[in-house]
Write an enzyme that holds these catalytic residues in place. Structure first.
Site, PDB file in Angstrom:
ATOM      1  N   ILE A  11       0.820  -1.213   0.000  1.00  0.00           N
ATOM      2  CA  ILE A  11       0.000   0.000   0.000  1.00  0.00           C
ATOM      3  C   ILE A  11       0.859   1.271   0.000  1.00  0.00           C
ATOM      4  O   ILE A  11       0.427   2.311  -0.496  1.00  0.00           O
ATOM      5  CB  ILE A  11      -1.015  -0.022   1.169  1.00  0.00           C
ATOM      6  CG1 ILE A  11      -2.188   0.919   0.875  1.00  0.00           C
ATOM      7  CG2 ILE A  11      -0.353   0.297   2.507  1.00  0.00           C
ATOM      8  CD1 ILE A  11      -3.416   0.668   1.717  1.00  0.00           C
ATOM      9  N   GLY A  32       2.870  -4.228  10.887  1.00  0.00           N
ATOM     10  CA  GLY A  32       2.024  -4.383   9.694  1.00  0.00           C
ATOM     11  C   GLY A  32       1.994  -3.149   8.804  1.00  0.00           C
ATOM     12  O   GLY A  32       3.020  -2.496   8.582  1.00  0.00           O
ATOM     13  N   VAL A  33       0.814  -2.825   8.304  1.00  0.00           N
ATOM     14  CA  VAL A  33       0.627  -1.667   7.425  1.00  0.00           C
ATOM     15  C   VAL A  33       1.066  -0.381   8.134  1.00  0.00           C
ATOM     16  O   VAL A  33       1.715   0.483   7.546  1.00  0.00           O
ATOM     17  CB  VAL A  33      -0.870  -1.518   7.047  1.00  0.00           C
ATOM     18  CG1 VAL A  33      -1.106  -0.255   6.255  1.00  0.00           C
ATOM     19  CG2 VAL A  33      -1.341  -2.712   6.257  1.00  0.00           C
ATOM     20  N   ASP A  34       0.701  -0.278   9.387  1.00  0.00           N
ATOM     21  CA  ASP A  34       1.012   0.903  10.202  1.00  0.00           C
ATOM     22  C   ASP A  34       2.524   1.166  10.219  1.00  0.00           C
ATOM     23  O   ASP A  34       2.989   2.294   9.946  1.00  0.00           O
ATOM     24  CB  ASP A  34       0.486   0.624  11.622  1.00  0.00           C
ATOM     25  CG  ASP A  34       0.293   1.869  12.456  1.00  0.00           C
ATOM     26  OD1 ASP A  34       0.470   2.976  11.917  1.00  0.00           O
ATOM     27  OD2 ASP A  34      -0.045   1.729  13.652  1.00  0.00           O
ATOM     28  N   SER A 134      -7.875  -5.056   9.889  1.00  0.00           N
ATOM     29  CA  SER A 134      -8.064  -6.074  10.954  1.00  0.00           C
ATOM     30  C   SER A 134      -7.667  -7.490  10.558  1.00  0.00           C
ATOM     31  O   SER A 134      -7.692  -8.389  11.408  1.00  0.00           O
ATOM     32  CB  SER A 134      -9.509  -6.109  11.485  1.00  0.00           C
ATOM     33  OG  SER A 134      -9.777  -4.970  12.271  1.00  0.00           O
ATOM     34  N   GLY A 136      -4.795  -8.748   9.754  1.00  0.00           N
ATOM     35  CA  GLY A 136      -3.413  -9.138  10.030  1.00  0.00           C
ATOM     36  C   GLY A 136      -3.245  -9.409  11.513  1.00  0.00           C
ATOM     37  O   GLY A 136      -3.807 -10.372  12.049  1.00  0.00           O
ATOM     38  N   TYR A 138      -4.632  -8.134  13.973  1.00  0.00           N
ATOM     39  CA  TYR A 138      -5.893  -8.167  14.712  1.00  0.00           C
ATOM     40  C   TYR A 138      -6.726  -9.426  14.457  1.00  0.00           C
ATOM     41  O   TYR A 138      -7.813  -9.588  15.023  1.00  0.00           O
ATOM     42  CB  TYR A 138      -6.716  -6.899  14.461  1.00  0.00           C
ATOM     43  CG  TYR A 138      -6.231  -5.696  15.261  1.00  0.00           C
ATOM     44  CD1 TYR A 138      -5.193  -5.806  16.179  1.00  0.00           C
ATOM     45  CD2 TYR A 138      -6.824  -4.442  15.110  1.00  0.00           C
ATOM     46  CE1 TYR A 138      -4.753  -4.702  16.908  1.00  0.00           C
ATOM     47  CE2 TYR A 138      -6.397  -3.338  15.852  1.00  0.00           C
ATOM     48  CZ  TYR A 138      -5.358  -3.473  16.745  1.00  0.00           C
ATOM     49  OH  TYR A 138      -4.936  -2.382  17.482  1.00  0.00           O
TER      50      TYR A 138
HETATM   51  N1  AR6 Z   1       0.631  -3.097   2.180  1.00  0.00           N
HETATM   52  C1  AR6 Z   1      -0.578  -3.703   2.097  1.00  0.00           C
HETATM   53  N2  AR6 Z   1      -1.020  -4.607   2.991  1.00  0.00           N
HETATM   54  C2  AR6 Z   1      -0.186  -4.912   4.014  1.00  0.00           C
HETATM   55  C3  AR6 Z   1       1.079  -4.310   4.191  1.00  0.00           C
HETATM   56  C4  AR6 Z   1       1.490  -3.369   3.198  1.00  0.00           C
HETATM   57  N3  AR6 Z   1       2.659  -2.749   3.272  1.00  0.00           N
HETATM   58  N4  AR6 Z   1       1.659  -4.823   5.315  1.00  0.00           N
HETATM   59  C5  AR6 Z   1       0.775  -5.712   5.837  1.00  0.00           C
HETATM   60  N5  AR6 Z   1      -0.332  -5.776   5.040  1.00  0.00           N
HETATM   61  P1  AR6 Z   1      -2.170  -5.348   9.833  1.00  0.00           P
HETATM   62  P2  AR6 Z   1      -4.548  -5.066  11.556  1.00  0.00           P
HETATM   63  C6  AR6 Z   1      -1.564  -6.589   5.199  1.00  0.00           C
HETATM   64  O1  AR6 Z   1      -1.548  -6.279  10.819  1.00  0.00           O
HETATM   65  O2  AR6 Z   1      -4.836  -6.529  11.475  1.00  0.00           O
HETATM   66  C7  AR6 Z   1      -0.446  -2.676  13.822  1.00  0.00           C
HETATM   67  O3  AR6 Z   1       0.533  -2.975  14.787  1.00  0.00           O
HETATM   68  C8  AR6 Z   1      -1.512  -7.737   6.159  1.00  0.00           C
HETATM   69  O4  AR6 Z   1      -0.937  -8.881   5.532  1.00  0.00           O
HETATM   70  O5  AR6 Z   1      -1.305  -4.290   9.247  1.00  0.00           O
HETATM   71  O6  AR6 Z   1      -5.680  -4.104  11.383  1.00  0.00           O
HETATM   72  C9  AR6 Z   1      -1.325  -1.519  14.237  1.00  0.00           C
HETATM   73  O7  AR6 Z   1      -0.610  -0.533  14.941  1.00  0.00           O
HETATM   74  C10 AR6 Z   1      -2.989  -7.934   6.468  1.00  0.00           C
HETATM   75  O8  AR6 Z   1      -3.616  -8.677   5.433  1.00  0.00           O
HETATM   76  O9  AR6 Z   1      -3.447  -4.580  10.470  1.00  0.00           O
HETATM   77  C11 AR6 Z   1      -2.343  -2.194  15.103  1.00  0.00           C
HETATM   78  O10 AR6 Z   1      -1.849  -2.372  16.416  1.00  0.00           O
HETATM   79  C12 AR6 Z   1      -3.561  -6.506   6.425  1.00  0.00           C
HETATM   80  O11 AR6 Z   1      -2.567  -5.747   5.726  1.00  0.00           O
HETATM   81  C13 AR6 Z   1      -2.525  -3.545  14.441  1.00  0.00           C
HETATM   82  O12 AR6 Z   1      -1.317  -3.796  13.738  1.00  0.00           O
HETATM   83  C14 AR6 Z   1      -3.798  -5.879   7.791  1.00  0.00           C
HETATM   84  O13 AR6 Z   1      -2.773  -6.270   8.678  1.00  0.00           O
HETATM   85  C15 AR6 Z   1      -3.643  -3.514  13.427  1.00  0.00           C
HETATM   86  O14 AR6 Z   1      -3.855  -4.822  12.940  1.00  0.00           O
END
Ligand code: AR6
Length: 181
Positions: A11, A32-34, A134, A136, A138
């Site tokens: 992203i 993760g994304v954050d 959510s 990943g 979560y």
């Molecule tokens: N681009 C696109 N998708 C991604 C990327 C990227 N660069 N990196 C991971 N994903 P998550 P959540 C996917 O964990 O579940 C953080 O610590 C990943 O494979 O990023 O909402 C925050 O601070 C998954 O399919 O978000 C919160 O504490 C999706 O994005 C917590 O994680 C979401 O994964 C939020 O968890």
């Protein structure tokens, strides 16, 4: 007319008006994304987040380690900051619910998409990229996360022209591709 598109990729590499971040209530970053958004977007995003956080009400939320989070963005809501060095004008931070087998938190997950689109409309964004919120860290099951994401976007009135779901791996991409658009 809003077009929903699916892309397999990172992203942080998208060129859109607004990139949505799957944040946590603290708005101070995470994995993760954050983590990827703050790493690639640079310190301007965190500086904006800190300012926003100061204007938020105190929450009773605690981190998984039990530390009080203090001020925080409630689950299901969304706020915007600069996009720093990303190829976008804004990052919209939303807080997805942690998946629970005993409680149905789908309404909160749907709210993340609706509220992010509402903020996008306020900003005048015409193109927006969403991750699978959510699904990943979560723990939300991917098929259900995809169903809620696509159904909610389809059902939301918005001036956004393109909603792009950016899926990190093939499994996520396939789950979104199975949803009627
Ligand atoms: N681009 C696109 N998708 C991604 C990327 C990227 N660069 N990196 C991971 N994903 P998550 P959540 C996917 O964990 O579940 C953080 O610590 C990943 O494979 O990023 O909402 C925050 O601070 C998954 O399919 O978000 C919160 O504490 C999706 O994005 C917590 O994680 C979401 O994964 C939020 O968890």
């Amino acid at each position: 007319m809003t077009t929903i598109t699916l892309v397999r990729g990172d992203i942080t590499e998208q060129s859109v008006d607004a990139i949505v971040n799957a944040a946590n209530s603290s708005l101070l970053g995470g994995g993760g994304v954050d983590g990827a958004i703050h790493r690639r977007g640079g310190p301007a995003i965190l500086a904006d987040c800190r300012k926003l956080r100061a204007s938020l009400p105190h929450s009773r939320l605690r981190s998984s380690g039990g530390t009080p989070i203090g001020k925080g963005l409630p689950t299901g809501q969304a706020v915007a900051t600069t996009a720093g060095e990303l190829d976008a004008r804004w990052v919209i931070h939303t807080v997805g619910p942690v998946y629970s087998q005993s409680l149905d938190r789908s309404a909160l997950l749907a709210s993340c998409y609706r509220e992010s689109l509402r903020v996008a409309d306020e900003l005048g964004a015409r193109t927006i990229a969403f991750p699978a919120i959510s699904a990943g860290i979560y723990g939300w099951p991917m098929d259900d996360a995809a169903r809620i994401a696509v159904q909610t976007v389809r059902a939301t009135e918005t001036s956004v022209d393109e909603v792009r779901f950016v899926l990190f791996d093939e499994r996520a991409y396939e789950a979104f591709a199975r949803q009627p658009r």
